[in-house]
Design a protein around this motif. Structure first.
Motif, PDB file in Angstrom:
ATOM      1  N   LEU A 376      40.985  43.661  39.412  1.00  0.00           N
ATOM      2  CA  LEU A 376      39.799  43.175  38.715  1.00  0.00           C
ATOM      3  C   LEU A 376      38.767  44.282  38.572  1.00  0.00           C
ATOM      4  CD1 LEU A 376      39.275  39.577  40.192  1.00  0.00           C
ATOM      5  CD2 LEU A 376      40.327  40.238  38.023  1.00  0.00           C
ATOM      6  N   GLN A 398      34.600  36.192  32.780  1.00  0.00           N
ATOM      7  CA  GLN A 398      35.873  35.621  33.197  1.00  0.00           C
ATOM      8  C   GLN A 398      36.398  36.316  34.450  1.00  0.00           C
ATOM      9  OE1 GLN A 398      37.399  32.901  32.096  1.00  0.00           O
ATOM     10  NE2 GLN A 398      38.966  33.177  33.677  1.00  0.00           N
ATOM     11  N   LYS A 401      34.588  35.004  37.459  1.00  0.00           N
ATOM     12  CA  LYS A 401      35.104  33.699  37.877  1.00  0.00           C
ATOM     13  C   LYS A 401      36.412  33.873  38.669  1.00  0.00           C
ATOM     14  CE  LYS A 401      33.124  31.069  34.022  1.00  0.00           C
ATOM     15  NZ  LYS A 401      33.439  30.257  32.818  1.00  0.00           N
ATOM     16  N   GLU A 402      37.275  34.765  38.171  1.00  0.00           N
ATOM     17  CA  GLU A 402      38.535  35.019  38.881  1.00  0.00           C
ATOM     18  C   GLU A 402      38.262  35.569  40.279  1.00  0.00           C
ATOM     19  OE1 GLU A 402      41.527  37.243  36.798  1.00  0.00           O
ATOM     20  OE2 GLU A 402      40.878  36.480  34.856  1.00  0.00           O
ATOM     21  N   TRP A 403      37.253  36.429  40.371  1.00  0.00           N
ATOM     22  CA  TRP A 403      36.913  37.031  41.680  1.00  0.00           C
ATOM     23  C   TRP A 403      36.619  35.937  42.719  1.00  0.00           C
ATOM     24  CZ3 TRP A 403      36.550  42.250  43.097  1.00  0.00           C
ATOM     25  CH2 TRP A 403      35.988  42.492  44.342  1.00  0.00           C
ATOM     26  N   THR A 405      37.783  33.045  42.947  1.00  0.00           N
ATOM     27  CA  THR A 405      38.959  32.261  43.351  1.00  0.00           C
ATOM     28  C   THR A 405      39.858  33.006  44.340  1.00  0.00           C
ATOM     29  OG1 THR A 405      40.319  33.092  41.516  1.00  0.00           O
ATOM     30  CG2 THR A 405      38.984  31.135  41.106  1.00  0.00           C
TER      31      THR A 405
END
Length: 605
Positions: A376, A398, A401-403, A405
């Motif tokens: 990321l 985006q 947001k992934e970070w 999770t």
């Protein structure tokens, strides 16, 4: 004159005394406490000494068995440790094969040599004992015949003395016949002396002398009851019994009385000896119960319920405490001690193996999370310089947001990787705020220039034979330099234009039969030649290349370090691993090219 008397107490026959001697030696051996730590090398040295022993009788079978058991206990422990390390390294358990062990091979060879020596010695002893048995039976038969000849018994006296001497001089017989042959001998001798009509004064003198010697043995046996070391007392008692049997008989009327006194004194020593080992057996039983309780305690631990670092650490303290308690407990009985230790050790090994697997899995999870977060970071860093503000804003949001999770990483990397990601995101948004509308005009001008370069390259690719190869390569290199010197274009056009440029350059490289790297080097050499004696320009170019060289080396070190955290157990993990390996290879190629360019400049200095 020497006479013999009957000894009909089972405790003193040859078989019983042999057993008592062996038992005493074994029990004395078990009393020895060794302070030095036991090692396979030390045990190998002990077997080596036994193999060189010239007197097989000096080799204790119990000692050989003890050394073998200790050696393979240590050897199996080393193999388990080797297997655990093999599995921990990521290998499949079924693929494990122990490494050849020179010490074990030498130990086995020496042990076999010792056993062969003992076996040969036993065979020799058994053969000798059988021969002794035959000789003694022959003497008994002759004594019996003389005892039956009442009329001429007196003339056989000297021969009987010779036969007695011969009987005593003959060595041991098989243990199972020792008591029987001794009783037969006593009966034959006593029968002869009962028949013997000889000068009573001479016989009484012999009886008196024998009585004096036996009285001394009785006195010594009585004193042994006060000996503080029961093992020493018991061994000394066996020696007294040997001497008793070598002394001739006493007068018939006191024969039973004398023997009873000696037997009673012997019984007192034997009673203390038995009490000593009974007490030790009780302690061994208590030790066995304590060790069994420790086994049950650690076996009661539910390993499947340990789900956190804290749970494993707290349970580890309990297991280590149990191990300390085990060391403080003495030996259990020989029959159960080894089995209890194997049981306790197996559970401890299972615990620490499961613990290692848990932490290994946790490290792999952290490594996978770190790899994902690093990916990321790379994506965010790749977008940080983007000028496509709207699209890139959506992409970075985006990524953020992934970070959220992703799970945790190791403490040492947690803050660094977060700061890296934050810096990349902030860089983009700061640039977005500072973007000026004037950059749009520059990008459009660059777009026009690069389109022109692509068009010229496409014209060359359409008819490469129209221009001589050398001239075409020089034109190609010149256009590529122009491309590199031209700045950014609008973001929406960048990828499409870059793809067209790469496609036509690749097409020309194929048609002109040149490699890109060689072309860049030829172009670079041409530029250096054109610089001539401009040392300042060469110095600046060398500094620039050197900075790029060091930067690429740092990038290589970072990627190679991150590569160690990747796991290819999943499809996504395998994909990321392959992508990182491709990046590493590209960086290595760049480093080699930069090094060659620096060398070219140095050659012109």
């Amino acid at each position: 004159m020497e006479l013999l008397e009957r000894t009909d107490a089972p405790a003193t026959d040859a078989s019983s005394e042999t057993t008592l001697n062996e038992t005493a030696a074994q029990e004395q051996q078990s009393e020895i406490v060794k302070d030095e730590p036991i090692t396979r090398e030390g045990l190998l040295a002990s077997v080596t000494v036994m193999a060189k022993e010239t007197e097989p009788a000096a080799i204790s079978a119990e000692e050989v068995a003890r050394i073998k058991q200790q050696f393979y206990s240590l050897h199996n422990e080393a193999v388990r440790a080797e297997r655990a390390a093999f599995i921990e390294a990521g290998n499949a358990p079924e693929a494990f094969t122990p490494q050849p062990d020179a010490i074990e091979e030498e130990f086995k060879a020496l042990l076999s040599e010792v056993k062969e020596k003992k076996a040969a010695y036993r065979a020799e002893v058994e053969a000798l004992q059988e021969a002794n048995l035959d000789r003694k039976r022959a003497i008994i038969d002759e004594l019996s015949r003389m005892g039956d000849d009442a009329d001429t018994v007196n003339i056989h006296y000297q021969r009987v003395k010779e036969l007695q001497a011969d009987f005593k001089a003959i060595g041991e017989v098989p243990a199972q016949q020792a008591t029987e042959i001794w009783k037969a001998y006593q009966e034959a001798v006593e029968k002869f002396y009962d028949q013997w009509k000889v000068n009573k004064e001479l016989r009484d003198y012999d009886f008196k002398k024998n009585l004096g010697e036996k009285q001394l043995l009785i006195d010594e046996a009585v004193k042994l009851s006060e000996e503080p070391d029961v093992i020493t007392a018991f061994r000394r008692l066996q020696e007294l019994h040997d001497k008793w049997r070598d002394i001739g008989p006493v007068a018939k009327e006191i024969r039973d009385e004398v023997w009873t006194r000696f037997k009673d004194a012997s019984a007192e020593v034997s009673k203390r000896y038995q009490a000593h080992f009974e007490a030790r057996k009780q302690q061994e039983r208590a030790n066995e119960e304590a060790k069994t309780a420790l086994c049950e305690r650690i076996e009661a631990i539910d390993l499947d319920s340990l789900k956190s670092n804290r749970a494993w650490d707290e349970t580890t303290e309990k297991v280590i405490e149990a191990q300390k308690e085990w060391k403080a407990i003495g030996q259990a009985s020989r029959k159960t001690n080894a089995a209890l230790f194997a049981r306790f050790r197996a559970r401890c090994d299972e615990f620490f193996t499961r613990k290692a697997e848990f932490f290994k899995e946790m490290r792999e999870t952290h490594a996978a999370n770190l790899a994902a977060k690093t990916a990321l970071c790379e994506k965010a860093e790749a977008l940080a310089e983007s000028t496509d503000w709207r699209k890139t804003t959506d992409l970075i949001q985006q990524l953020q947001k992934e970070w959220k999770t992703l799970g945790p990483v190791g403490r040492k990397q947690s803050d660094a990787v977060w700061q890296r990601f934050l810096k990349a995101c902030d860089t983009f948004f700061d640039r977005k705020k500072a973007a000026l509308s004037a950059s749009r005009k520059t990008e459009l001008a660059n777009l026009s220039a690069k389109r022109d370069i692509v068009a010229r390259l496409q014209a060359m690719a359409a008819d490469p034979s129209a221009t001589p190869r050398k001239e075409a390569i020089e034109t190609l290199n010149d256009l590529r330099k122009q491309w590199q010197a031209t700045g950014h274009v609008p973001f929406k056009e960048k990828d499409k234009l870059q793809e067209a440029y790469r496609e036509v350059v690749g097409d020309l490289f194929d048609k002109l039969d040149i490699r890109e790297t060689r072309s860049r080097m030829e172009s670079f050499e041409a530029d250096i030649e054109a610089a001539g004696g401009d040392s300042a320009r060469l110095s600046r170019e060398r500094d620039r290349l050197l900075r790029a060289y060091e930067q690429r080396k740092q990038e290589l070190a970072t990627y190679e370090n991150n590569l160690g955290f990747f796991s290819s157990k999943s499809k996504s993990g395998d994909s990321m691993l392959k992508e990182m390996e491709r990046k590493i290879q590209r960086i290595k190629s760049d480093i080699e090219e930069l090094a060659r360019k620096i060398a070219i400049i140095d050659s012109k200095a």
